[in-house]
Motif scaffolding. Sequence first.
Motif, PDB file in Angstrom:
ATOM      1  N   GLN A  63       0.803  -1.221   0.000  1.00 23.07           N
ATOM      2  CA  GLN A  63       0.000   0.000   0.000  1.00 23.07           C
ATOM      3  C   GLN A  63       0.840   1.277   0.000  1.00 23.07           C
ATOM      4  OE1 GLN A  63      -2.496  -0.544   3.461  1.00 23.07           O
ATOM      5  NE2 GLN A  63      -3.397  -2.431   2.653  1.00 23.07           N
ATOM      6  N   GLN A  64       1.984   1.266   0.707  1.00 20.18           N
ATOM      7  CA  GLN A  64       2.745   2.502   0.880  1.00 20.18           C
ATOM      8  C   GLN A  64       4.029   2.549   0.048  1.00 20.18           C
ATOM      9  OE1 GLN A  64       3.145   3.548   5.090  1.00 20.18           O
ATOM     10  NE2 GLN A  64       1.318   2.351   5.586  1.00 20.18           N
ATOM     11  N   PHE A  65       4.488   1.386  -0.422  1.00 19.66           N
ATOM     12  CA  PHE A  65       5.712   1.343  -1.227  1.00 19.66           C
ATOM     13  C   PHE A  65       5.475   0.472  -2.466  1.00 19.66           C
ATOM     14  CE2 PHE A  65       6.949   2.372   3.065  1.00 19.66           C
ATOM     15  CZ  PHE A  65       7.953   3.324   2.914  1.00 19.66           C
ATOM     16  N   PRO A  66       4.504   0.859  -3.288  1.00 17.70           N
ATOM     17  CA  PRO A  66       4.153   0.021  -4.448  1.00 17.70           C
ATOM     18  C   PRO A  66       5.319  -0.182  -5.409  1.00 17.70           C
ATOM     19  CG  PRO A  66       3.144   2.196  -4.614  1.00 17.70           C
ATOM     20  CD  PRO A  66       3.696   2.087  -3.233  1.00 17.70           C
ATOM     21  N   ASN A  67       6.285   0.744  -5.436  1.00 16.38           N
ATOM     22  CA  ASN A  67       7.437   0.581  -6.323  1.00 16.38           C
ATOM     23  C   ASN A  67       8.332  -0.584  -5.902  1.00 16.38           C
ATOM     24  OD1 ASN A  67       6.584   2.771  -7.796  1.00 16.38           O
ATOM     25  ND2 ASN A  67       7.934   4.236  -6.755  1.00 16.38           N
TER      26      ASN A  67
END
Length: 384
Positions: A218-222
């Motif tokens: 959710q917060q670090f999709p990369n």
Amino acid sequence: MQSNYFQQLTQDLNQHGTGTPQLILDFAQYQHNLGYVQSQLPAQLNPRLVVKSLASLPLLKLASEKLHTQRFMLFHLPHISTISAAFPQADILLGKPMPIHAVERFYQAIPDQQLNIQWLIDDLGRLQQYLQLAQWFNIRLNVNIEIDVGLHRGGVQNPQQFRALLKLIQQHSAHLKFTGLMGYDAHVAKLPKVLKSAEKSYQQSQQSYQQYQDIIRQQFPNLWHENLCFNGGGSPTFMQHCQQSVCNDLAFGSMLLKPSDFDLDTLSALKCALWIATPVLKVLRHSQLPGLELLNHFPHQYKALFVYGGYWQAAYIYPEKSKLHRLYGRSSNQEMLLVPKSCEIERDDYVFLRPTQSEAIIPQFAQLYAYAQGKFEAWDSFRE
């Protein structure tokens, strides 16, 4: 069965043994355990073999072939070169964080840096050390983050610490590559039931693991992709993971040899495949204590044996009803063992011990002797 088994093993050792303490692998039992484990593993769980618990290349090769895996968990840096040479497709995950000086020496010594290694990171300070090393050598390190899922042996303990690690990895993508998580849950099987049931403890560990996965997604999709390694388990929770797990990578090793620390209800289908056999050097009518010679005139229920070696992390199991002398003390040279007076045992016969852990015992022996059909085949162990 036990009595007949060890009597036959004694006869075979008298014919083909070394006359010194030997570490015995029951080949048939090991094959049985591999077959059972293969039958239980679901398709979504990739098996990862714990090298310290199976510290012999033939042991590892048999498991690798049977379980169709070249994923390994390593706890000792010198093992990297051994495993990578024997298994060209090896995917290596470090099972504990390595001191930065050890990692530096590793990269100084190995010119070919194209090995598939995931280095374990437990906190921000260590990640910063690894980043500096990667910049110095101008390489990109694969880093796997250790998360605390209830064992409380270190690793990331809250989302704030976790996000700080991921931010640093994201900022330095030229030198750091995020490869996944490692959450060891050995506490699940060891907590007293009066504190928490194994079922509840496992559920909580899985919920914690899922929380960290959600943060990545959710917060670090990369940083998220389908090939991330979400490693969990250990032999004590193997069956729980097989039934339901948020992990896709399952580490185990000891249970394949079934030392006594793994006598768990969930692993009852596995059989002990590892024994220590050691010759009897001396047989006394009864034990004699220095300074207490008066006791020699009392009746004795046991005669005393002195064996070759001793003080292993193992329990004497044959002859039956064998026990250590409470007062005489332990010895790693010639240990005294008490056996019932009715026990028919002579000089040069063997006594047998069951190890409590394979990882503690295997490195103490230069060879592991695979026992099948009355014969013994010597397999080198990892001594370094």
